[in-house]
Write a protein that holds these residues in place. Sequence first.
Motif, PDB file in Angstrom:
ATOM      1  N   GLY A  63       0.815  -1.213   0.000  1.00  0.00           N
ATOM      2  CA  GLY A  63       0.000   0.000   0.000  1.00  0.00           C
ATOM      3  C   GLY A  63       0.842   1.254   0.000  1.00  0.00           C
ATOM      4  N   SER A  64       1.912   1.265   0.834  1.00  0.00           N
ATOM      5  CA  SER A  64       2.805   2.425   0.886  1.00  0.00           C
ATOM      6  C   SER A  64       3.529   2.622  -0.443  1.00  0.00           C
ATOM      7  N   SER A  65       3.901   1.524  -1.084  1.00  0.00           N
ATOM      8  CA  SER A  65       4.643   1.609  -2.344  1.00  0.00           C
ATOM      9  C   SER A  65       3.770   2.106  -3.486  1.00  0.00           C
ATOM     10  N   LEU A  66       2.475   1.759  -3.458  1.00  0.00           N
ATOM     11  CA  LEU A  66       1.587   2.098  -4.571  1.00  0.00           C
ATOM     12  C   LEU A  66       0.889   3.442  -4.426  1.00  0.00           C
ATOM     13  N   ILE A  67       0.916   4.016  -3.225  1.00  0.00           N
ATOM     14  CA  ILE A  67       0.105   5.215  -2.994  1.00  0.00           C
ATOM     15  C   ILE A  67       0.508   6.364  -3.915  1.00  0.00           C
ATOM     16  N   GLY A  68       1.823   6.546  -4.148  1.00  0.00           N
ATOM     17  CA  GLY A  68       2.268   7.616  -5.044  1.00  0.00           C
ATOM     18  C   GLY A  68       1.812   7.394  -6.479  1.00  0.00           C
ATOM     19  N   LEU A  69       1.875   6.134  -6.920  1.00  0.00           N
ATOM     20  CA  LEU A  69       1.425   5.807  -8.272  1.00  0.00           C
ATOM     21  C   LEU A  69      -0.081   5.992  -8.408  1.00  0.00           C
ATOM     22  N   PHE A  70      -0.816   5.615  -7.360  1.00  0.00           N
ATOM     23  CA  PHE A  70      -2.267   5.806  -7.386  1.00  0.00           C
ATOM     24  C   PHE A  70      -2.617   7.296  -7.459  1.00  0.00           C
ATOM     25  N   GLU A  71      -1.869   8.121  -6.722  1.00  0.00           N
ATOM     26  CA  GLU A  71      -2.134   9.568  -6.745  1.00  0.00           C
ATOM     27  C   GLU A  71      -1.874  10.133  -8.139  1.00  0.00           C
ATOM     28  N   SER A  72      -0.795   9.688  -8.788  1.00  0.00           N
ATOM     29  CA  SER A  72      -0.513  10.145 -10.152  1.00  0.00           C
ATOM     30  C   SER A  72      -1.595   9.692 -11.120  1.00  0.00           C
ATOM     31  N   LEU A  73      -2.082   8.463 -10.931  1.00  0.00           N
ATOM     32  CA  LEU A  73      -3.137   7.935 -11.789  1.00  0.00           C
ATOM     33  C   LEU A  73      -4.405   8.764 -11.677  1.00  0.00           C
ATOM     34  N   VAL A  74      -4.790   9.111 -10.452  1.00  0.00           N
ATOM     35  CA  VAL A  74      -5.993   9.910 -10.239  1.00  0.00           C
ATOM     36  C   VAL A  74      -5.806  11.327 -10.778  1.00  0.00           C
ATOM     37  N   THR A  75      -4.610  11.903 -10.572  1.00  0.00           N
ATOM     38  CA  THR A  75      -4.330  13.251 -11.093  1.00  0.00           C
ATOM     39  C   THR A  75      -4.450  13.282 -12.605  1.00  0.00           C
ATOM     40  N   ASN A  76      -3.858  12.292 -13.269  1.00  0.00           N
ATOM     41  CA  ASN A  76      -3.934  12.225 -14.731  1.00  0.00           C
ATOM     42  C   ASN A  76      -5.365  12.005 -15.207  1.00  0.00           C
ATOM     43  N   GLU A  81     -10.201  14.204 -17.784  1.00  0.00           N
ATOM     44  CA  GLU A  81     -11.630  14.520 -17.694  1.00  0.00           C
ATOM     45  C   GLU A  81     -11.887  16.011 -17.864  1.00  0.00           C
ATOM     46  N   GLN A  82     -11.089  16.835 -17.182  1.00  0.00           N
ATOM     47  CA  GLN A  82     -11.265  18.293 -17.266  1.00  0.00           C
ATOM     48  C   GLN A  82     -10.958  18.806 -18.667  1.00  0.00           C
ATOM     49  N   LEU A  87     -12.784  20.966 -23.866  1.00  0.00           N
ATOM     50  CA  LEU A  87     -12.785  20.950 -25.326  1.00  0.00           C
ATOM     51  C   LEU A  87     -14.192  20.773 -25.881  1.00  0.00           C
ATOM     52  N   VAL A  88     -14.973  19.897 -25.255  1.00  0.00           N
ATOM     53  CA  VAL A  88     -16.337  19.659 -25.732  1.00  0.00           C
ATOM     54  C   VAL A  88     -17.210  20.885 -25.526  1.00  0.00           C
ATOM     55  N   SER A  89     -17.053  21.535 -24.376  1.00  0.00           N
ATOM     56  CA  SER A  89     -17.884  22.701 -24.069  1.00  0.00           C
ATOM     57  C   SER A  89     -17.390  23.965 -24.762  1.00  0.00           C
ATOM     58  N   GLY A  90     -16.114  23.964 -25.182  1.00  0.00           N
ATOM     59  CA  GLY A  90     -15.532  25.170 -25.787  1.00  0.00           C
ATOM     60  C   GLY A  90     -15.104  26.191 -24.764  1.00  0.00           C
ATOM     61  N   GLU A  91     -15.093  25.801 -23.490  1.00  0.00           N
ATOM     62  CA  GLU A  91     -14.754  26.747 -22.427  1.00  0.00           C
ATOM     63  C   GLU A  91     -13.294  27.166 -22.502  1.00  0.00           C
TER      64      GLU A  91
END
Length: 295
Positions: A63-76, A81-82, A87-91
Motif C-alpha cells: 500500500g505504501s509503495s503504490l500510494i504515489g502511483l495511485f495519486e498520479s493515476l488519479v491526477t492524470n 476529464e477536465q 474541449l467539448v464545451s468550448g470553455e
Amino acid sequence: MDLNLKRVRYFLALAQTLNISQAARKLGMSQPALTKAVQRLEEEVGGQLIRREGRHTHLTQLGSSLIGLFESLVTNANYIEQTAQSLVSGENPVLRIGVMCSVGPSPIAGFLAEHQQAHPKLEIQLQDYTRSEIAPALLEGRIDLAILGATVKDETRFRYARLYNETMVVACAADDPLAGRTSVGLKDVARRPYLDRSQCEFRHLFLSASQRIGFVPKLFARSDNEDWIQNMIQAGAGVAIVPDRWVTLPGITKIKLKDPKLVRTVSVATTIGRADNSSLQAILQALRQFNWASS
C-alpha cells in the motif's frame, strides 16, 4: 491489470486518515461498502493494501509503495476529464496551427497577439512543418489549420484563403559587398557564397533560372533549418534568396531581386469536410480580416 478508478480514490481517502469511519463519512458511503471496495482493489493489484490490528489501521508495504502511483493515476485521470470537458464545451479551446517552416514568424506573431486579446481563453499550439509534412498533418487531424507559402499535395482536399503576398529578396550581412546595392540580379548573387534553404518552395525556380543564364551558385552550405541559414547570413557566411518578411535578426540587409522577380502567396489551409468548431471558425474569419500590410 484493469484498475477501477473509483476504488483507487476510495483507497486514497482511507490512506489519508487511516480511519475507516472517517473516510466513509467523507466519501458519503457506509463503512462496509468502503471496506468491500478496498478489498476488491486488493484483488485487482494482487496483494493486501490495508492491515487492521484491533482498532488501528495501517498501510502495508504494498500500500505504501503504490500510494504515489495511485495519486498520479488519479491526477492524470482528473486532467483528462477536465480537458475533455473543456474541449467539448468550448470553455478552454485549443487550436493546433501548423506553420510551413519557410514562413517568417513576425506577421503571424502580430496576428496572434491581436487575436489573443479578443479570445483570452484560447490556447494556441504552434508546430513547424516542411512542405511535404504539412498535408499529412492536416489530413490526419494532427493540426486544425496550416499557414503556408505554397500549395501542397492533395490540393483538392484543402480549402485555401489568401492572407498576403510576399516578394522574394536577397538577404546578406550588413557589411557584405552587396549590402550597398538597391537591387541585384542572379549574376550578382552568383559572385557571393550561397546559403541554400533546402525547404524553400522557390528553390527549384531559382536554380532553373540560374541555369538558363549560365551560372552555378557558389554553394557554401545547405540546411532545412531556417534559423541556421539566418544566423549564417548574419555572421557574414554568405547570401540567400528569402521571403521579404522572413528576416528576424538584426544586422541583415534585404536587397530587391530584379531578375527574376519572385512573388509568393502566404495562405491559410483547412481540410474540406472536417467539422469546424467555433474557435476554428473565429480564427479563420480573423485571419481573413486581419490587416497584413501593417504586420
